[in-house]
Scaffold this active site. Structure first.
Site, PDB file in Angstrom:
ATOM      1  N   MET B   8       6.563  -5.232  15.562  1.00  0.00           N
ATOM      2  CA  MET B   8       5.181  -4.767  15.664  1.00  0.00           C
ATOM      3  C   MET B   8       4.770  -4.320  14.261  1.00  0.00           C
ATOM      4  O   MET B   8       5.458  -3.473  13.678  1.00  0.00           O
ATOM      5  CB  MET B   8       5.124  -3.602  16.642  1.00  0.00           C
ATOM      6  CG  MET B   8       3.740  -3.133  16.956  1.00  0.00           C
ATOM      7  SD  MET B   8       3.776  -2.089  18.422  1.00  0.00           S
ATOM      8  CE  MET B   8       2.860  -0.681  17.834  1.00  0.00           C
ATOM      9  N   ILE B  10       2.640  -2.335  12.887  1.00  0.00           N
ATOM     10  CA  ILE B  10       2.416  -0.903  12.642  1.00  0.00           C
ATOM     11  C   ILE B  10       3.735  -0.174  12.380  1.00  0.00           C
ATOM     12  O   ILE B  10       3.770   0.852  11.698  1.00  0.00           O
ATOM     13  CB  ILE B  10       1.728  -0.283  13.890  1.00  0.00           C
ATOM     14  CG1 ILE B  10       0.257  -0.065  13.607  1.00  0.00           C
ATOM     15  CG2 ILE B  10       2.333   1.025  14.313  1.00  0.00           C
ATOM     16  CD1 ILE B  10      -0.468   0.559  14.783  1.00  0.00           C
ATOM     17  N   SER B  11       4.822  -0.712  12.900  1.00  0.00           N
ATOM     18  CA  SER B  11       6.101   0.003  12.836  1.00  0.00           C
ATOM     19  C   SER B  11       6.762  -0.170  11.478  1.00  0.00           C
ATOM     20  O   SER B  11       7.141  -1.291  11.102  1.00  0.00           O
ATOM     21  CB  SER B  11       7.023  -0.518  13.944  1.00  0.00           C
ATOM     22  OG  SER B  11       8.378  -0.300  13.605  1.00  0.00           O
ATOM     23  N   PRO B  12       6.933   0.927  10.738  1.00  0.00           N
ATOM     24  CA  PRO B  12       7.603   0.807   9.439  1.00  0.00           C
ATOM     25  C   PRO B  12       9.052   0.344   9.602  1.00  0.00           C
ATOM     26  O   PRO B  12       9.609  -0.280   8.699  1.00  0.00           O
ATOM     27  CB  PRO B  12       7.549   2.239   8.877  1.00  0.00           C
ATOM     28  CG  PRO B  12       7.281   3.126  10.048  1.00  0.00           C
ATOM     29  CD  PRO B  12       6.568   2.312  11.069  1.00  0.00           C
TER      30      PRO B  12
END
Lengths: 223, 216
Positions: B8, B10-12
């Site tokens: 995803m 957005i996920s760092p």
């Protein structure tokens, strides 16, 4: 040259490193700092570790904190073989993922349940947070299925790190009857991990007494 | 055989794995999962990863989660050399220390605030929570004073993990003015990490937008 280990046995991460040292038969200068008396906040200790956390290891020019990094360092540097922390990438990652799981999920959820009550921020345990801890225990239960130790058939640093947490949950009265694999693994740890009695039993008895006397509103029991 | 990565933007944690794979020339088959739409709770994904987290990484029989473990695995299994994750124990301990710092000190000080606001719209971070976040940044500032990269004179997985996290904060409005060493390191990351613009920029912007919504 001997190693210096700054520690306080009330801290699970310290116990994980201490169990690793015992497993490796290391000659270690044990330097006790009392966390509750603020002994980590002296200028002398901050000069060694600006984050002033325990455990902290000094090995010559290396000053290292973060318990899981210390455990894996000690095996890599001093292990007669790699069984406690296998070098093979596929075997190693199975240990590493448990170290990160313990930090980022299991112990974190325990801290979220217990610390607000211990700090006097709330009077009672929040049920949703307790549910989250049991959820994490459920995941650990699954991870332990099919093999004796946390990452497979051999003892690894993952066992030292995980047991240091799970033994804290036990004295906080977590219902282990819901987790048969964890209960069996914990029993194996108590009987078979080198130095378990010295490193863990006395301090856990002291913690249990402290909880009963001063924090009787903290219980992790859930039917 | 391709490696699958459930991902995803957005996920760092997903982006750090992508940056690592790219640096090693390892191709990933990206499989998008939107956690905000609960796509991670589908039975097929739960069967693969009962913790239903991203990134989830599948290399043949090996199914992994925990991004930092995945990054280290990638270097060990696929690296032509060990520069991104040195084998020498003292150097490796330094990298590991920074990986645990990113998870247990820096990352958690921010994500506690983020998750609290996602659970309760009326939530506002306390000054003590904000202080804790800035204290963590202060430690990183101190750590970066004496060397070019997070764990010494070479780029390592510690930088890839830290920049994936911090880039979201920066896009979310964090000013690095008070942290000149972090600022210098951050610009260096943007310029020198292979594939940074392609693989991290957009995801960091999406993360930043999300953070601004939740923590105005």
């Amino acid at each position: 040259m001997p190693l210096d280990l700054y520690f306080d046995a009330v801290s699970p991460p310290c116990r994980a490193v201490m169990l690793t040292c015992r497993a490796l038969d290391l000659d270690v200068n044990m330097k006790h700092l009392d966390l509750r008396k603020g002994e980590t906040k002296t200028p002398e200790f901050i000069a060694i570790n600006p984050q002033h956390t325990l455990p902290t290891l000094v090995d010559g020019d290396l000053k290292i904190w973060e318990s899981r990094a210390i455990c894996t360092y000690l095996v890599s540097q001093y292990g007669k073989n790699d069984s406690l922390y296998p070098k093979d990438p596929t075997a190693r990652v199975k240990v590493d993922r448990l170290l990160y799981f313990e930090m980022g999920t299991l112990y974190k959820r325990y801290a979220e349940v217990v610390y607000p009550v211990m700090r006097g921020e709330t009077k009672e345990i929040v049920p949703a947070k307790l549910d989250a801890l049991y959820e994490a225990m459920g995941w650990l239960e699954g991870y332990l299925a099919g093999h004796k130790w946390a990452a497979g058939d051999n003892i690894t640093v993952a066992d030292f790190v995980l047991v240091s947490s799970v033994q804290a949950f036990e004295v906080n009265k977590i219902n282990l009857s819901k987790f048969k694999n964890i209960a069996q693994w914990l029993s194996n740890c108590k009987l078979q991990l080198k130095g378990y009695d010295d490193v863990c039993n006395q301090v856990m008895a002291m913690i249990k007494k402290l909880l009963e006397e001063s924090y009787s509103n903290i219980t992790l029991w859930k039917d | 055989m391709l490696i699958d990565l459930y991902y995803m933007p957005i996920s760092p944690y997903c982006r750090s794995v992508q940056l690592t794979a790219h640096s090693l020339g390892v191709e990933l088959n990206i499989l998008h999962l939107d956690l905000l739409k609960n796509e991670h709770l589908q039975p097929e994904f739960l069967a693969l990863n009962p913790q239903h987290t991203v990134p989830t990484f599948i290399d043949g029989d090996l199914v992994l989660w925990e991004s930092r473990a995945i990054c280290c695995y990638l270097v060990s299994a696929y690296g032509k050399d060990d520069s991104l994750y040195p084998k020498e124990p003292k150097k490796r301990a330094f990298v590991d220390r920074m990986l645990y710092f990113e998870m247990g000190t820096l990352g958690v000080s921010f994500s506690n605030m983020l998750f609290a606001s996602m659970a309760d719209e009326s939530y506002s971070p306390t000054s003590s929570e904000i202080d804790k976040f800035h204290k963590a940044l202060g430690y990183l500032e101190m750590f970066l004073k004496d060397h070019k990269w997070a764990a010494g004179s070479q780029l390592t997985v510690a930088d890839l993990v830290l920049v994936a996290t911090i880039s979201g904060y920066v896009k979310g409005g964090l000013s690095l003015e008070k942290y000149p060493c972090i600022l210098k390191w951050f610009k260096q990351c943007e310029e020198e990490i292979p594939g940074y613009k392609l693989l991290n920029e957009k995801g960091a912007e999406e993360a930043g937008t999300f953070y601004k919504q939740k923590l105005p």
